[in-house]
Motif scaffolding. Structure first.
Motif, PDB file in Angstrom:
ATOM      1  N   SER A  62     -24.412 -22.904   1.589  1.00 46.25           N
ATOM      2  CA  SER A  62     -23.568 -23.654   2.517  1.00 46.25           C
ATOM      3  C   SER A  62     -23.999 -23.515   3.971  1.00 46.25           C
ATOM      4  CB  SER A  62     -22.108 -23.222   2.374  1.00 46.25           C
ATOM      5  OG  SER A  62     -21.921 -21.907   2.860  1.00 46.25           O
ATOM      6  N   VAL A  63     -24.851 -22.530   4.269  1.00 45.71           N
ATOM      7  CA  VAL A  63     -25.261 -22.330   5.672  1.00 45.71           C
ATOM      8  C   VAL A  63     -26.749 -22.578   5.886  1.00 45.71           C
ATOM      9  CG1 VAL A  63     -23.419 -20.628   5.924  1.00 45.71           C
ATOM     10  CG2 VAL A  63     -25.768 -19.842   5.540  1.00 45.71           C
ATOM     11  N   LYS A  64     -27.474 -22.858   4.808  1.00 43.81           N
ATOM     12  CA  LYS A  64     -28.915 -23.103   4.938  1.00 43.81           C
ATOM     13  C   LYS A  64     -29.177 -24.249   5.900  1.00 43.81           C
ATOM     14  CE  LYS A  64     -30.616 -21.459   0.474  1.00 43.81           C
ATOM     15  NZ  LYS A  64     -31.155 -21.852  -0.835  1.00 43.81           N
ATOM     16  N   GLY A  65     -30.145 -24.041   6.790  1.00 43.94           N
ATOM     17  CA  GLY A  65     -30.485 -25.064   7.758  1.00 43.94           C
ATOM     18  C   GLY A  65     -29.627 -25.055   8.994  1.00 43.94           C
ATOM     19  N   ARG A  66     -28.524 -24.276   8.976  1.00 44.11           N
ATOM     20  CA  ARG A  66     -27.638 -24.208  10.137  1.00 44.11           C
ATOM     21  C   ARG A  66     -27.600 -22.810  10.742  1.00 44.11           C
ATOM     22  NH1 ARG A  66     -22.349 -24.847   9.492  1.00 44.11           N
ATOM     23  NH2 ARG A  66     -22.276 -24.121   7.319  1.00 44.11           N
ATOM     24  N   PHE A  67     -27.708 -21.792   9.916  1.00 43.06           N
ATOM     25  CA  PHE A  67     -27.635 -20.407  10.388  1.00 43.06           C
ATOM     26  C   PHE A  67     -29.027 -19.781  10.343  1.00 43.06           C
ATOM     27  CE2 PHE A  67     -22.950 -19.297   9.155  1.00 43.06           C
ATOM     28  CZ  PHE A  67     -22.522 -20.434   9.826  1.00 43.06           C
ATOM     29  N   THR A  68     -29.290 -18.886  11.280  1.00 42.37           N
ATOM     30  CA  THR A  68     -30.546 -18.153  11.306  1.00 42.37           C
ATOM     31  C   THR A  68     -30.272 -16.680  11.576  1.00 42.37           C
ATOM     32  OG1 THR A  68     -31.727 -20.090  12.180  1.00 42.37           O
ATOM     33  CG2 THR A  68     -32.821 -17.949  12.352  1.00 42.37           C
ATOM     34  N   ILE A  69     -30.774 -15.843  10.687  1.00 40.33           N
ATOM     35  CA  ILE A  69     -30.636 -14.398  10.869  1.00 40.33           C
ATOM     36  C   ILE A  69     -31.919 -13.859  11.484  1.00 40.33           C
ATOM     37  CG2 ILE A  69     -31.466 -13.845   8.541  1.00 40.33           C
ATOM     38  CD1 ILE A  69     -29.439 -11.541   8.469  1.00 40.33           C
ATOM     39  N   SER A  70     -31.766 -12.901  12.383  1.00 41.96           N
ATOM     40  CA  SER A  70     -32.928 -12.274  13.000  1.00 41.96           C
ATOM     41  C   SER A  70     -32.546 -10.856  13.398  1.00 41.96           C
ATOM     42  CB  SER A  70     -33.402 -13.071  14.214  1.00 41.96           C
ATOM     43  OG  SER A  70     -32.395 -13.104  15.211  1.00 41.96           O
ATOM     44  N   GLN A  71     -33.537 -10.081  13.766  1.00 41.38           N
ATOM     45  CA  GLN A  71     -33.232  -8.707  14.170  1.00 41.38           C
ATOM     46  C   GLN A  71     -34.186  -8.250  15.260  1.00 41.38           C
ATOM     47  OE1 GLN A  71     -33.632  -6.867  10.272  1.00 41.38           O
ATOM     48  NE2 GLN A  71     -35.550  -5.919  10.889  1.00 41.38           N
ATOM     49  N   ASP A  72     -33.703  -7.305  16.036  1.00 35.14           N
ATOM     50  CA  ASP A  72     -34.501  -6.676  17.082  1.00 35.14           C
ATOM     51  C   ASP A  72     -34.482  -5.179  16.799  1.00 35.14           C
ATOM     52  OD1 ASP A  72     -35.525  -5.515  19.374  1.00 35.14           O
ATOM     53  OD2 ASP A  72     -34.512  -6.883  20.726  1.00 35.14           O
ATOM     54  N   ASN A  73     -35.557  -4.682  16.218  1.00 33.28           N
ATOM     55  CA  ASN A  73     -35.600  -3.273  15.834  1.00 33.28           C
ATOM     56  C   ASN A  73     -35.525  -2.352  17.047  1.00 33.28           C
ATOM     57  OD1 ASN A  73     -35.741  -4.073  13.188  1.00 33.28           O
ATOM     58  ND2 ASN A  73     -37.899  -3.567  12.925  1.00 33.28           N
ATOM     59  N   SER A  74     -36.009  -2.811  18.180  1.00 35.09           N
ATOM     60  CA  SER A  74     -35.971  -1.972  19.375  1.00 35.09           C
ATOM     61  C   SER A  74     -34.547  -1.754  19.870  1.00 35.09           C
ATOM     62  CB  SER A  74     -36.824  -2.579  20.483  1.00 35.09           C
ATOM     63  OG  SER A  74     -36.248  -3.782  20.965  1.00 35.09           O
ATOM     64  N   GLU A  75     -33.649  -2.677  19.480  1.00 35.43           N
ATOM     65  CA  GLU A  75     -32.251  -2.599  19.906  1.00 35.43           C
ATOM     66  C   GLU A  75     -31.320  -2.243  18.748  1.00 35.43           C
ATOM     67  OE1 GLU A  75     -30.993  -2.836  22.930  1.00 35.43           O
ATOM     68  OE2 GLU A  75     -32.940  -3.214  23.875  1.00 35.43           O
ATOM     69  N   ASN A  76     -31.898  -2.004  17.563  1.00 36.42           N
ATOM     70  CA  ASN A  76     -31.079  -1.744  16.359  1.00 36.42           C
ATOM     71  C   ASN A  76     -30.007  -2.822  16.181  1.00 36.42           C
ATOM     72  OD1 ASN A  76     -32.584   0.569  16.096  1.00 36.42           O
ATOM     73  ND2 ASN A  76     -30.861   1.990  16.196  1.00 36.42           N
ATOM     74  N   THR A  77     -30.397  -4.041  16.390  1.00 37.64           N
ATOM     75  CA  THR A  77     -29.430  -5.134  16.394  1.00 37.64           C
ATOM     76  C   THR A  77     -29.891  -6.275  15.490  1.00 37.64           C
ATOM     77  OG1 THR A  77     -28.704  -4.604  18.636  1.00 37.64           O
ATOM     78  CG2 THR A  77     -28.223  -6.813  17.831  1.00 37.64           C
TER      79      THR A  77
END
Length: 120
Positions: A62-77
């Motif tokens: 239901s969220v494909k193409g609309r939501f994007t997950i990402s991470q910043d390891n330097s910020e633990n976020t």
């Protein structure tokens, strides 16, 4: 102690965008995949998106193409960019590490979620 500080929720109109943030602590962030969950009133907790340690991502249909997950390891976020929001995206959003039991994804044991409200 494992903890997730989630922020970024808000009330927006349909078609709008939000970016959720989840700052993790209490474990080695680089060694763990991360997950976003959500729970709407009267509904069960559902897994929205995941990101593995090698950057592989997964999204609920239901969220494909609309939501994007990402991470910043330097910020633990870990982030969840949400575009083209729909009223059915209205829910409290939580994040958790992949090594934690998934049935506690929306329990708030390791930190409060953030409310996303999408109006027509």
């Amino acid at each position: 102690e494992v903890h997730f500080a989630v922020s970024g929720g808000d009330s927006v109109q349909a078609g709008g965008s939000l970016r959720l943030s989840c700052k993790a602590s209490g474990f080695t962030f680089d060694d763990s995949g991360m997950r976003w969950y959500r729970q709407a009133p009267g509904n069960e907790c559902e897994l929205v998106s995941t990101i593995s340690t090698n950057g592989r991502t997964w999204y609920q249909d239901s969220v494909k193409g609309r939501f994007t997950i990402s991470q910043d390891n330097s910020e633990n976020t870990v982030y969840l960019q949400m575009n083209s929001l729909k009223p059915e995206d209205t829910a409290v959003y939580y994040c958790a590490a992949g090594f934690l039991p998934s049935n506690y994804g929306c329990a708030g044991h390791w930190g409060q979620g953030t409310q996303v409200t999408v109006s027509t």
